[in-house]
Enzyme design. Structure first.
Site, PDB file in Angstrom:
ATOM      1  N   ASN A  32      21.300  -1.564 -27.144  1.00  0.00           N
ATOM      2  CA  ASN A  32      20.030  -0.922 -26.771  1.00  0.00           C
ATOM      3  C   ASN A  32      19.993   0.476 -27.365  1.00  0.00           C
ATOM      4  OD1 ASN A  32      21.155   1.026 -24.746  1.00  0.00           O
ATOM      5  ND2 ASN A  32      21.856  -0.909 -23.860  1.00  0.00           N
ATOM      6  N   LYS A  42      31.125 -15.136 -39.037  1.00  0.00           N
ATOM      7  CA  LYS A  42      29.720 -14.726 -39.144  1.00  0.00           C
ATOM      8  C   LYS A  42      28.813 -15.955 -39.075  1.00  0.00           C
ATOM      9  CE  LYS A  42      26.631 -12.260 -42.190  1.00  0.00           C
ATOM     10  NZ  LYS A  42      26.363 -12.003 -43.585  1.00  0.00           N
ATOM     11  N   PRO A  89      29.085  -8.222 -15.182  1.00  0.00           N
ATOM     12  CA  PRO A  89      29.284  -7.609 -13.855  1.00  0.00           C
ATOM     13  C   PRO A  89      28.356  -6.408 -13.696  1.00  0.00           C
ATOM     14  CG  PRO A  89      31.186  -7.222 -15.293  1.00  0.00           C
ATOM     15  CD  PRO A  89      30.271  -8.154 -16.025  1.00  0.00           C
ATOM     16  N   ASP A  90      27.842  -6.197 -12.474  1.00  0.00           N
ATOM     17  CA  ASP A  90      27.037  -5.002 -12.202  1.00  0.00           C
ATOM     18  C   ASP A  90      27.997  -3.902 -11.743  1.00  0.00           C
ATOM     19  OD1 ASP A  90      25.455  -2.969 -11.040  1.00  0.00           O
ATOM     20  OD2 ASP A  90      23.793  -4.390 -10.896  1.00  0.00           O
ATOM     21  N   ILE A  91      28.298  -3.001 -12.661  1.00  0.00           N
ATOM     22  CA  ILE A  91      29.352  -1.997 -12.418  1.00  0.00           C
ATOM     23  C   ILE A  91      28.969  -1.087 -11.246  1.00  0.00           C
ATOM     24  CG2 ILE A  91      30.660  -0.109 -13.476  1.00  0.00           C
ATOM     25  CD1 ILE A  91      29.823  -1.439 -16.232  1.00  0.00           C
ATOM     26  N   LYS A 122      16.208  -0.743  -6.529  1.00  0.00           N
ATOM     27  CA  LYS A 122      17.584  -0.722  -7.061  1.00  0.00           C
ATOM     28  C   LYS A 122      18.507   0.075  -6.134  1.00  0.00           C
ATOM     29  CE  LYS A 122      16.597  -1.654 -11.874  1.00  0.00           C
ATOM     30  NZ  LYS A 122      16.225  -1.126 -13.178  1.00  0.00           N
TER      31      LYS A 122
HETATM   32  O1  PMT Z   1      21.569   7.706 -23.537  1.00  0.00           O
HETATM   33  P1  PMT Z   1      20.243   8.444 -23.706  1.00  0.00           P
HETATM   34  O2  PMT Z   1      19.607   8.179 -25.059  1.00  0.00           O
HETATM   35  O3  PMT Z   1      20.386   9.910 -23.390  1.00  0.00           O
HETATM   36  O4  PMT Z   1      19.201   7.825 -22.663  1.00  0.00           O
HETATM   37  C1  PMT Z   1      19.438   8.000 -21.294  1.00  0.00           C
HETATM   38  C2  PMT Z   1      19.108   6.734 -20.492  1.00  0.00           C
HETATM   39  C3  PMT Z   1      17.633   6.415 -20.627  1.00  0.00           C
HETATM   40  C4  PMT Z   1      19.957   5.548 -21.000  1.00  0.00           C
HETATM   41  C5  PMT Z   1      19.513   7.039 -19.001  1.00  0.00           C
HETATM   42  O5  PMT Z   1      18.824   8.167 -18.569  1.00  0.00           O
HETATM   43  C6  PMT Z   1      19.218   5.872 -18.079  1.00  0.00           C
HETATM   44  O6  PMT Z   1      18.129   5.703 -17.587  1.00  0.00           O
HETATM   45  N1  PMT Z   1      20.262   5.021 -17.838  1.00  0.00           N
HETATM   46  C7  PMT Z   1      20.171   3.767 -17.100  1.00  0.00           C
HETATM   47  C8  PMT Z   1      19.708   2.697 -18.042  1.00  0.00           C
HETATM   48  C9  PMT Z   1      19.673   1.318 -17.409  1.00  0.00           C
HETATM   49  O7  PMT Z   1      20.257   0.432 -17.961  1.00  0.00           O
HETATM   50  O8  PMT Z   1      19.054   1.208 -16.289  1.00  0.00           O
HETATM   51  P2  PMT Z   1      19.007  -0.173 -15.429  1.00  0.00           P
HETATM   52  O9  PMT Z   1      17.820  -0.018 -14.574  1.00  0.00           O
HETATM   53  O10 PMT Z   1      19.067  -1.360 -16.298  1.00  0.00           O
HETATM   54  O11 PMT Z   1      20.344  -0.119 -14.567  1.00  0.00           O
HETATM   55  C10 PMT Z   1      20.362   0.465 -13.292  1.00  0.00           C
HETATM   56  C11 PMT Z   1      21.706   1.089 -13.026  1.00  0.00           C
HETATM   57  O12 PMT Z   1      22.702   0.064 -12.949  1.00  0.00           O
HETATM   58  C12 PMT Z   1      22.187   2.074 -14.070  1.00  0.00           C
HETATM   59  O13 PMT Z   1      22.852   3.109 -13.392  1.00  0.00           O
HETATM   60  C13 PMT Z   1      23.180   1.259 -14.902  1.00  0.00           C
HETATM   61  O14 PMT Z   1      24.213   2.078 -15.452  1.00  0.00           O
HETATM   62  C14 PMT Z   1      23.736   0.301 -13.850  1.00  0.00           C
HETATM   63  N2  PMT Z   1      24.168  -0.997 -14.379  1.00  0.00           N
HETATM   64  C15 PMT Z   1      23.263  -1.858 -14.914  1.00  0.00           C
HETATM   65  C16 PMT Z   1      23.691  -3.116 -15.329  1.00  0.00           C
HETATM   66  C17 PMT Z   1      25.060  -3.451 -15.199  1.00  0.00           C
HETATM   67  N3  PMT Z   1      25.503  -4.618 -15.596  1.00  0.00           N
HETATM   68  N4  PMT Z   1      25.914  -2.577 -14.664  1.00  0.00           N
HETATM   69  C18 PMT Z   1      25.499  -1.367 -14.249  1.00  0.00           C
HETATM   70  O15 PMT Z   1      26.295  -0.564 -13.751  1.00  0.00           O
END
Ligand code: PMT
Length: 405
Positions: A210, A289, A305-307, A337
């Protein structure tokens, strides 16, 4: 805020059109109670007169390496010892290059090299000069020496071109300096932060990822370190240099990030999940490939896994902060969330449109916890991270003082 009352700040001004903003910065620092001394390079004096800075700082302005002592009774060694903080605004590409290689051929660079004071640079230059690999390499080197880079801003430049290279506004630079003088409100705390994207391999050369650059997470790591914490940064692939004094563990995939977090979480007081973690990964990552011999390809994916949720569910979980990158219904989605992942606080992050947080120098956040919402307005990620760190620390201390009593 009065954090600058009586503080000794050395303002360095180099040659660039943004030098006119340094007059406003000088006035702002004085208004906040600081004792300001000014060094101007010879190029700076072509853009703004020393008399202006002398009137605003109420002090003689220094320029000449050899005549400074006889003129003003304050040579480079005295200025270097006197300063509690040095800020160079604007910092030109030339001065950044001189600082990076320690070329002490003027009063400003000589004074900086002779000083133990924290150094802040507010770069200002044409966007192509800022992006040039030489400037970027110099900036990286200075960051690795502990120098703080504030800005530059993006937008229309004095040369008429558009891009990243404008000096930050004086008020924002002054706020950076104020933050520096605040107490070590995270002293003796251990903070683990995830940052950047993950990379889920499809084959040896392709993968799913991403647009996260890691800037927000790295800025938070730096802000927590400045607040006195011991910080571990667990980072996906980025082009960034880890902040000075922060231990960085590099990973590639979401599973590796989860393993690294779990291996480092036991003594952690505060966990901040900033990383844009892939929710799914391909069931199979091909060893060779993938050949393009089919019209369509279907990739079977499995949940990662959701960390964040895993950390929040631990016995003795740290104070857990998540981010929610949202393109619509930002507050309600983030609130969901907060509850679903069981975290203490979530930072709702709008990521659609021209002002997307992804890979930008700027961002805005709404911090949501069970008591309500605090909006942090759009500013540089560095400043935003400092503001957010204060909010996290306040909630952390409130939570644990309540638990202890
Ligand atoms: O890196 P930059 O270019 O500075 O941009 C910053 C950012 C936009 C990436 C950052 O500010 C941000 O919003 N990060 C969270 C991005 C995200 O994936 O959000 P989410 O809504 O999908 O996830 C929610 C939360 O769960 C996040 O804290 C994520 O780290 C966590 N997560 C999600 C999926 C997963 N499998 N494990 C997780 O821990």
């Amino acid at each position: 805020m009065t954090e600058l009352k009586g503080k000794k700040i050395l303002l360095g001004i180099t040659g660039g059109i943004a030098a006119y903003k340094s007059a406003v910065l000088c006035r702002e620092l004085k208004r906040l109670g600081a004792d300001v001394r000014v060094i101007m390079t010879t190029a700076a004096t072509r853009f703004i007169t020393p008399l202006t800075l002398q009137a605003l700082s109420n002090q003689p302005v220094h320029n000449d390496l050899f005549e400074a002592e006889s003129d003003h009774g304050m040579g480079h060694i005295e200025l270097a010892r006197w300063a509690e903080q040095i800020v160079i605004a604007p910092a030109s590409a030339n001065t950044i290059a001189k600082l990076a290689c320690g070329q002490a051929d003027n009063l400003l660079v000589t004074t900086v090299l002779a000083s133990h004071a924290p150094l802040y640079l507010a770069p200002a230059m044409n966007h192509a000069m800022w992006r040039h690999p030489a400037t970027q390499a110099n900036v990286e080197l200075l960051i690795s020496h502990g120098v703080k880079i504030v800005g530059p801003d993006a937008g229309e430049q004095a040369c008429g071109e558009v891009g990243t290279g404008r000096m930050l506004e004086p008020g924002e630079i002054a706020e950076h300096l104020q933050q520096q003088f605040q107490h070590n409100f995270l002293a003796e705390k251990q903070v683990v932060i995830t940052a950047g994207p993950t990379w889920e391999a499809l084959d040896p050369v392709r993968g799913l990822s991403n647009r996260s650059s890691g800037k927000m997470g790295y800025a938070l790591a730096s802000a927590c370190k400045d607040a006195g914490a011991t910080v571990k940064l667990i980072s996906g692939p980025t082009a960034l240099h880890p902040p000075y004094g922060v231990e960085c563990i590099n990973i590639t995939s979401a599973q590796q990030m989860a393993d690294a977090v779990m291996a480092n979480i036991s003594k952690c007081d505060i966990f901040i999940g900033v990383a844009a973690v892939a929710d799914y990964r391909p069931v199979n990552s091909e060893k060779q490939k993938i050949k393009k011999n089919q019209e369509t390809v279907t990739i079977e994916m499995v949940r990662n896994p959701d960390i964040l949720a895993m950390v929040a569910a631990l016995d003795n979980a740290p104070f857990t902060v998540g981010f929610a990158a949202e393109t619509e219904n930002i507050t309600s989605n983030a609130q969901q969330k907060l509850t679903a992942k069981g975290v203490d606080m979530i930072a709702a992050n709008p990521v659609s449109g021209d002002n997307s947080a992804f890979n930008s120098e700027f961002n805005e956040l709404s911090l949501i916890d069970r008591n309500g919402i605090t909006h942090l307005s759009r500013c540089s990620k560095i400043l935003l991270a400092q503001r957010m760190t204060k909010e996290i620390a306040r909630r952390y201390h409130e939570t644990y003082s309540t638990k202890d009593s």
